[in-house]
Every structure is written in C-alpha cells, then in structure tokens.
Scaffold this active site. Sequence first.
Site, PDB file in Angstrom:
ATOM      1  N   ALA A  90       0.838  -1.200   0.000  1.00  9.84           N
ATOM      2  CA  ALA A  90       0.000   0.000   0.000  1.00  9.84           C
ATOM      3  C   ALA A  90       0.873   1.250   0.000  1.00  9.84           C
ATOM      4  CB  ALA A  90      -0.901  -0.007   1.222  1.00  9.84           C
ATOM      5  N   GLU A 159       3.321  -5.678   6.879  1.00 10.10           N
ATOM      6  CA  GLU A 159       2.445  -4.752   7.629  1.00 10.10           C
ATOM      7  C   GLU A 159       2.796  -4.651   9.106  1.00 10.10           C
ATOM      8  OE1 GLU A 159      -0.094  -6.093   4.134  1.00 10.10           O
ATOM      9  OE2 GLU A 159       1.416  -6.963   5.432  1.00 10.10           O
TER      10      GLU A 159
END
Length: 698
Positions: A90, A159
């Site tokens: 992302a 993440e």
Amino acid sequence: MDSQIMNVLGDRVLELGPKSDAEGPYKNFRLTRDGDGVAWLLFDREGTSANTLSADLIEELSNVLSELETARPTGLVIRSAKKSGFIAGADVNAFRGATDVTAVEAEIGRAHAVIDRLEALRVPSVAVIHGFCLGGGLEVALACQMRIAIEDARFGFPEVMLGLHPGLGGTVRFTRLVNPMQAMPLMLTGKTIDARRAKSLGLVDAVTQERHVLNAVKEAVSGRLNRAKPGFLNSVLSLGPIKGFLASRMRREAGKAAREEHYPAPYALIDLWERHGGDRRAMLSAEKASFARLMVTPTAQNLIRVFFLREQMKKLAGSGNRIEHVHVIGAGAMGGDIAAWCAGQDLRVTLADMKPEPIAGAIKRAADLYGKILRKRTAVRDALDRLMPDMQAEGVRNADLIIEAVPEKLELKQKVYADLEPKMKPGAILATNTSSIPLQDLRTTLQKPERLLGLHFFNPVSRLQLIEVVSHDGTDAQLLREALAFVGAIDRLPLPVKSSPGFLVNRALTPYMLEAMLMLDEKIDKTVIDAAAKKFGMPMGPIELADQVGLDICLDVGDMLRSKFGDALPPTPAWLREKVARGELGRKSGKGFYTWKGDKADTSSGLPATSEPSAEMIDRLILPISNVCVACLREGIVDDADAVDGAVIFGTGYAPFRGGPLNYARTRGVENVVSTLRALTEKFGGRFAPDAGWENFK
C-alpha cells in the site's frame, strides 16, 4: 497468441502480452486482449518506478473490473509493467495521521469490495509475479485463482513493521491457502520468502523463467496447470480446540519478541485467526475492524513516522556515488566488519592491519555474514573475492575512500595519517571511524585537512543502519557530498553531524549507560535496571548494552565526554575501571556484567521476584537521552529534529514505536518532561538539569 511483444525495461525484459495503445482509458492500468481472447491487465502506476496501492488506484481497478465483468474474456492475466516488481504494497502516505476508526474501516471496506470482485470473476485469472510482491500486492495476487512466480520473485506481509496486519483479505485468503502454522508466522514476523519457498508452501502454483511466461499462462488459462491445493491439515487446524492451543503457542512466541502494550498488531492477528479462522465471511469482516483499530494506535502512527524518517534519511544520501575502492585500516571488530559490509555491497575493499590474525578473523566473520545475507553461493564467493587482505597497505594508493578504524588514541591515529597521507591519490577521502575524538584534534597534523571527515559506523555493522557523517569547519563540501552518496550506495542511512565530542548518538547514549552504573552502586539488581529499559520499549537494557559495546569503550567515551561536559554526565564508578583493568570487557571477553556465550548474555541470574522497575527508574534512564538530543539541536550539531529521531532509532534501536526521543518528549508533553527533569535534578543532582533548548523546542 498473436502480436506478442517483449517489453524492454532497463536490463529486465518483461513479457507483457499484446501491444497496447499508449492512450488507453486508464491512468494506472493497461488492458489488452490477445488472439485467444485472454485479457492482459498491466499495473503501471503513473509517475512512479514501483506499483503501490492507493484509494484512487483501487477505484480505477473497480472500473477495470466493470469492463471485464461485462465483456468476459477467456482468461485474465494480471502483471506489473514495472521492472522493480509486482506491487510493493500500500501507499503508506494514505495511513499518516489517521485518527478516525470509522473512516478507516469505511475506506478499507471499499477496497475489500473491489478485491472480492476480482476474486469472484468468472474467468480463469492468473497473477504473473516478478520482483517484490508485498502486503496489499500479495493480497491482490491471492484474489486471483492462480499464481505464477518468476524465479526472482519475493513474497511477504511487512504490515507488522508498521504496527498493522494485512487488511485486504490477506489474513483470510493466506491462512486458507497455506497451512496456518506456516502462514501465521510469516504475517507475524514480516519476513519475505523467495519463489521456491512460496511454491513449497502452496502460495504459488508454478515457478518459471521470463522466457517461458507465455507457455505458463496458456497452461494456466486452459486448466492444464497443476495447481497447489490447500492441504487436509489446513481445515483440521481451523478446528476450535486445536486453534486455541496453537494460538496460545503463537502468543508465547510473540511475547518473546515484544510486549502487547508496545506492539499490539501481532496479538490482534492471533486473536483474529483464533476467533474466526475457517469462517471466511466472519474473518473478512473482523479483519476490516481490527485493521482500522490498529491504524489509529500510537504504535502504528509512530512506526509509520519511522518509515518516513528512513525515507527522508535515504534522500540525504543523494545519488551519484563515485567510490569504487575502499581501503580500511584496522581489522579489529569494527574495521573488519566495515570492510566486510562494503565488499558485500559490491565495492572493492583492501583491508590492512599490522598483524595477519585480525585480518584472518575479519574474513572468517565476513564469510559467516555472507552465508546469512547472500542467497547464492556464487554471490558469497564473489563478495569474498572483493575483500582483499592487504598487509603491506598497497591499497592506499588506488583507494577512493580510506576508512581508518584503529584504536581510539589520538597519537596513534595521527601516526597512521602521517604515513598514509603522502600516498593518497588526489580527490581521495580520508575518513575516520572514531566515536569520540573530535575531528578538530585529528586534523592538526594533516597537510590537507579539508579531505578529513568522519564516517562513524555502529556495532553490529550489519544490523544498525545509521552512519554519522561528521564534518569539521574546514571539510571540503564536495567530498562531504561524496561521502553521503557512498553511505547511500552501501545501503545505509547517513546523518550529517558537526564534529563535537560524542557527535549525536554516543553523546545521547552515554548518560543512559552511566546512569545504569550509578543504579548498580545503589544496589539495584542489574536485571531490574535492564527490565526498566525494556519496559519502556528498548530492545536491550543499558547494562547488557554496555557489555555488547565493550566496557573499555564505554569507559573511554565516558571519560572523554566528562572531560568536555563535566557534571552534566553521571560520574564513572571506580569499580568500572577495575573491571576493565581485569580484562572483563563484556561480550568480546566472554564476561562483563553478564557472562556471555557467543553472542548471547546469560540474563537468567539475579532478578528478585519482588522487584518491579519504578517509573522514576525509567525516567532516570530515558529522559537524559531526550535532553541531550535537544542540546544537540540547540548547539547546531544536527539541524533537523526528525533526523535526530531517525538517527537514535537506527543507530541504537531506541524503541521505534515511540517515534524517537524528541517525538516521545512531544507526545508526553514538553512541560511534563521539563518538570520531571527538574524533580530529578533536586533529588539526584545537576546531571538531570533540563537543557536551555527546551524553551524553544516544538
């Protein structure tokens, strides 16, 4: 398949399907169809060298899917047009400053809906993956029916490094496809795996070479590809009692690495799987809520801040490195490891010492390091070939950069410089790895003092990313720029600092370690002192750190800083001198405060069950670090508060989830920090006096 093209991008040739019009309807995608009716969807994010996912890109993907749902192709190939890889995750910018859980959950819900539609397409879909396929990128690939990896592909869920867990359905699809006992640790640690490992786990269906992509795609779309199937164990491991047992084991493992109050993400991921693993719909819904809750935590926001601090520091390096040959003088623990690191980063290195034994030891350590970090045997051999023993110091004549790493004695360093300076070629840089001697003192005997600067590496060299790039007021500006570019070229983060005793990091860290010595004088157990620092979030307590650094070095740096700053520093206890005189130097001698077995301290002794570190104890250790950082800003040793935070994190391991010592002070409240320092000054003395810089600190 007709009209195929090979698209040449740098040194990588990618098979990208049929030629597409430059002016397609999409900004970040190209959609074409080949002669067999197979659609090729190329991710090509506008204006960047790597693909990342963001809200606007997901929205555009939704429009692409609408087209594919209407005009159904015979198959779908998803591929990146970037040579750097598939999708690098992302766009982290979107995460900065998030405070509203509901808004985050709504946005992630919109993205979920798009990924769910990709998964639901009623055509055979195959992701062809080269280079990095990380985080959200891997979640896109998991929504395809099949995955084909090129040999150089790397997969992972990083993440957790940002205080999060996967948030685009990855927790569900990954644990359904791959045995949770392998899938969960990958998400919990953020480690990456190569294509072969991904194939053995069942994450990808095939591994191929670029030249065979067309055939592999044909096999996949026609149903002839031998697909990886989730094993029988996957469903068994999703049964309640087994899940409960495995989850508690995972929590124990996570607890060894980090406390839940400091790093909640791994624990949230384990809860998510334990409660909902095996129930697709419930887990997808719970994943969104859990991800949104984590996003607004101070831990996630501070780790996102650290991500950007790293990017900022990389930019300080600039580009255009011209250093090809490095000559290192002194093959001890630091010099040898600096030489090994540089050779591992494709530079030619000559390593000089007065004796052959240290050089032999350095080369053995280098071989061990390369065995861990370089994946191919040929790469290990090539790196060792670039690391050349040089007893006669012949390398000085041709080196672009000379790094001096001899013991911290002014006369010894000046003698080394007198010998090598006449042999240096024009334009070469002379760098010292000193951690304590000001450059103003070192330059006095040089004919060309303008080419002297400091490159202060941190121990262990292969793990700590920071290098302090030290200048004196006569350092040549162009050579300083070249030194910064060199730091970037060896995959390290530069911090430009003005020469001053201890520079930034050692000056900030020394009071932390010396205060711990005073606590020992107060008969506080060493394990309680170390526990206090760990309770704050430090990776290692000050006593263990002193052992790691070397008690002789702590003593030298402490003496040097006290000679400059006097009572602003804790005094050095006499017994520490005696300990060093006895040869108890810490890890390198096998015994310091702790007994060491190899790289591990035996910390099992001495912790009384009743002793819990007090808040005052934590403040005594931690607040002087912030105080020194403010002083260094005020004195102009470093001119950027963000860089100070980055340097202390990347040079010492300072609790990353706190965002750095200055960010911690801001978060806690400057008034609170100053009043606490004043209270400590009244109780313990002037070493805690708040620096004048707090008045203007924002």
